[in-house]
Design a protein around this motif. Structure first.
Motif, PDB file in Angstrom:
ATOM      1  N   LEU A   1       0.822  -1.210   0.000  1.00 39.07           N
ATOM      2  CA  LEU A   1       0.000   0.000   0.000  1.00 39.07           C
ATOM      3  C   LEU A   1       0.861   1.267   0.000  1.00 39.07           C
ATOM      4  O   LEU A   1       0.614   2.181  -0.759  1.00 39.07           O
ATOM      5  CB  LEU A   1      -0.919   0.022   1.232  1.00 39.07           C
ATOM      6  N   ARG A   2       1.879   1.300   0.864  1.00 38.83           N
ATOM      7  CA  ARG A   2       2.717   2.503   0.972  1.00 38.83           C
ATOM      8  C   ARG A   2       4.197   2.144   0.799  1.00 38.83           C
ATOM      9  O   ARG A   2       4.954   2.088   1.770  1.00 38.83           O
ATOM     10  CB  ARG A   2       2.466   3.178   2.328  1.00 38.83           C
TER      11      ARG A   2
ATOM     12  N   ARG B   1       0.320   6.732  -1.724  1.00 39.79           N
ATOM     13  CA  ARG B   1      -0.436   5.533  -2.124  1.00 39.79           C
ATOM     14  C   ARG B   1      -0.414   5.428  -3.653  1.00 39.79           C
ATOM     15  O   ARG B   1      -1.463   5.598  -4.307  1.00 39.79           O
ATOM     16  CB  ARG B   1      -1.869   5.624  -1.613  1.00 39.79           C
TER      17      ARG B   1
ATOM     18  N   PHE C   1      -0.389   3.047  -5.820  1.00 41.05           N
ATOM     19  CA  PHE C   1      -1.245   2.092  -6.532  1.00 41.05           C
ATOM     20  C   PHE C   1      -2.708   2.531  -6.505  1.00 41.05           C
ATOM     21  O   PHE C   1      -3.479   2.186  -7.398  1.00 41.05           O
ATOM     22  CB  PHE C   1      -1.060   0.688  -5.946  1.00 41.05           C
ATOM     23  N   ALA C   2      -3.067   3.351  -5.501  1.00 44.57           N
ATOM     24  CA  ALA C   2      -4.412   3.923  -5.478  1.00 44.57           C
ATOM     25  C   ALA C   2      -4.553   4.961  -6.597  1.00 44.57           C
ATOM     26  O   ALA C   2      -5.589   5.034  -7.268  1.00 44.57           O
ATOM     27  CB  ALA C   2      -4.677   4.566  -4.114  1.00 44.57           C
TER      28      ALA C   2
ATOM     29  N   GLY D   1      -4.899   3.183  -9.793  1.00 41.14           N
ATOM     30  CA  GLY D   1      -6.247   2.615  -9.833  1.00 41.14           C
ATOM     31  C   GLY D   1      -7.282   3.650 -10.250  1.00 41.14           C
ATOM     32  O   GLY D   1      -8.150   3.368 -11.082  1.00 41.14           O
ATOM     33  N   GLN D   2      -7.153   4.863  -9.706  1.00 40.53           N
ATOM     34  CA  GLN D   2      -8.082   5.936 -10.082  1.00 40.53           C
ATOM     35  C   GLN D   2      -8.004   6.237 -11.576  1.00 40.53           C
ATOM     36  O   GLN D   2      -9.011   6.458 -12.232  1.00 40.53           O
ATOM     37  CB  GLN D   2      -7.755   7.210  -9.297  1.00 40.53           C
TER      38      GLN D   2
ATOM     39  N   THR E   1      -9.526  -0.759  -8.303  1.00 43.08           N
ATOM     40  CA  THR E   1      -9.244  -0.469  -6.897  1.00 43.08           C
ATOM     41  C   THR E   1      -7.743  -0.623  -6.654  1.00 43.08           C
ATOM     42  O   THR E   1      -7.033  -1.274  -7.423  1.00 43.08           O
ATOM     43  CB  THR E   1      -9.990  -1.436  -5.955  1.00 43.08           C
ATOM     44  N   GLU E   2      -7.320  -0.037  -5.534  1.00 41.32           N
ATOM     45  CA  GLU E   2      -5.911  -0.135  -5.151  1.00 41.32           C
ATOM     46  C   GLU E   2      -5.497  -1.608  -4.996  1.00 41.32           C
ATOM     47  O   GLU E   2      -4.437  -2.026  -5.455  1.00 41.32           O
ATOM     48  CB  GLU E   2      -5.725   0.608  -3.825  1.00 41.32           C
ATOM     49  N   GLU E   3      -6.393  -2.412  -4.370  1.00 38.41           N
ATOM     50  CA  GLU E   3      -6.094  -3.821  -4.140  1.00 38.41           C
ATOM     51  C   GLU E   3      -5.947  -4.574  -5.460  1.00 38.41           C
ATOM     52  O   GLU E   3      -5.085  -5.436  -5.607  1.00 38.41           O
ATOM     53  CB  GLU E   3      -7.189  -4.487  -3.289  1.00 38.41           C
TER      54      GLU E   3
ATOM     55  N   VAL F   1      -4.991  -3.316  -8.327  1.00 38.65           N
ATOM     56  CA  VAL F   1      -3.729  -2.927  -8.969  1.00 38.65           C
ATOM     57  C   VAL F   1      -2.575  -3.708  -8.341  1.00 38.65           C
ATOM     58  O   VAL F   1      -1.748  -4.298  -9.042  1.00 38.65           O
ATOM     59  CB  VAL F   1      -3.479  -1.408  -8.854  1.00 38.65           C
ATOM     60  N   ILE F   2      -2.548  -3.741  -7.009  1.00 39.14           N
ATOM     61  CA  ILE F   2      -1.450  -4.441  -6.320  1.00 39.14           C
ATOM     62  C   ILE F   2      -1.451  -5.931  -6.676  1.00 39.14           C
ATOM     63  O   ILE F   2      -0.396  -6.518  -6.933  1.00 39.14           O
ATOM     64  CB  ILE F   2      -1.542  -4.215  -4.798  1.00 39.14           C
TER      65      ILE F   2
END
Lengths: 159, 158
Positions: A27-28, B21, B23-24, B27-28, B33-35, B37-38
């Motif tokens: 996440l970070r 963040r 990956f967020a 994603g946007q 979503t961020e999840e 993408v990860i």
């Protein structure tokens, strides 16, 4: 040296070394780098933006294996009269598929790499370069096996 | 590769956000979503499509101004062994086997980047001794004419 190197602080060198080791898909990710270095995430982000802005970081993000997404590469060499180098380089560099181009100390004095979706496209580019420059003395040295690609500059060693 | 995968590769490679963040943000841009993408990034790493998440530095700007291509002429039956040995040296950033041509016997190519020329030459000598091959040439770069990031998935011209 270009002078920019002298502007790198010890903290910059540590940051760039850590970044060359890589960061994780979490996440970070910059928070993780910050923890490794004992600084704040805000500092890592600000420093990375500055180093990118200055051009010390050429790119940041995913390093793609071009072959895994269907691209093919080659190294080419050409014999170019010294006075024609700027003009011939202009012809070669105009193709976006040319990723590197260097003058080297050899009778083949221009060395460039091509990355393209097919060998047919590579052959077409080489044919165009020959047609536009009239220079046919050229080597096309296709890679048949890759043993290593891992660029990592030791920025913290003896200087 | 789907169009979404192609766009994701481009965002991750060329437009990676230097943000808390990242990956967020990606994603946007792509409506994921961020999840998600990860998860895709992890999958790309597993498949070897992404080698690493990292930085590429402009070598001249960090003091690595000597850029040597070392070409080797090695016996075909020893190529794999020699290629692996040369690749194991940390100073070697690239190691490729390449096709030979009628008047061009070199079949193995290594790149060595160092702050000074003498260091590149000393490393080449060390590599030569390590593999027992004396047939090699060191080509230093005199001038950079182009260095650009690969451009993937752009429309093929004509």
């Amino acid at each position: 040296m270009t002078g920019l190197e002298k502007e790198l602080t010890e903290a910059d060198r540590q940051l760039l070394s850590a970044m060359q080791q890589g960061f994780a898909p979490v996440l970070r990710p910059f928070q993780e780098i910050a923890e490794r270095l004992g600084v704040t995430e805000e500092k890592v982000i600000a420093d990375l933006r500055r180093l990118k802005e200055k051009g010390i970081i050429r790119r940041l993000g995913a390093i793609i294996d071009s072959r895994k997404i269907g691209y093919t590469g080659t190294l080419c060499a050409m014999q170019v009269p010294a006075e024609r180098i700027p003009e011939v380089a202009g012809v070669i560099n105009a193709f976006p598929e040319i990723t590197h181009n260097y003058v080297r100390e050899h009778e083949y004095n221009i060395w460039f790499t091509i990355l393209a979706p097919s060998t047919a496209r590579i052959d077409k580019i080489l044919k165009r370069i020959q047609e536009q420059t009239g220079i046919t003395n050229m080597l096309n040295l296709s890679a048949t096996r890759i043993f290593k690609i891992r660029v990592n500059f030791d920025l913290e060693g003896e200087r | 590769m789907t169009e979404l995968e192609q766009r994701l590769i481009m965002e991750l490679g060329d437009n990676f956000p230097i943000d808390s963040r990242p990956f967020a943000v990606i994603g946007q841009r792509l409506g994921m979503t961020e999840e998600e993408v990860i998860a895709r990034v992890k999958e790309f790493i597993d498949r070897g499509v992404i080698r690493r998440l990292s930085v590429a530095l402009r070598q001249q700007h960090v003091g690595f101004t000597a850029n040597a291509m070392v070409m080797w002429q090695v016996p075909a039956e020893r190529l794999a062994e020699i290629g692996r040995t040369l690749a194991s040296f940390p100073e070697v950033t690239h190691c490729y086997e390449r096709e030979t041509l009628p008047d061009w016997p070199y079949n193995l190519y290594t790149m060595v980047h160092r702050p000074r020329r003498e260091e590149c030459l000393a490393i080449a000598e060390r590599l030569s001794r390590a593999v027992g091959v004396g047939e090699y040439k060191v080509l230093f770069s005199k001038q950079e004419l182009k260095r650009s990031n690969p451009q993937y998935f752009s429309e093929e011209r004509e």
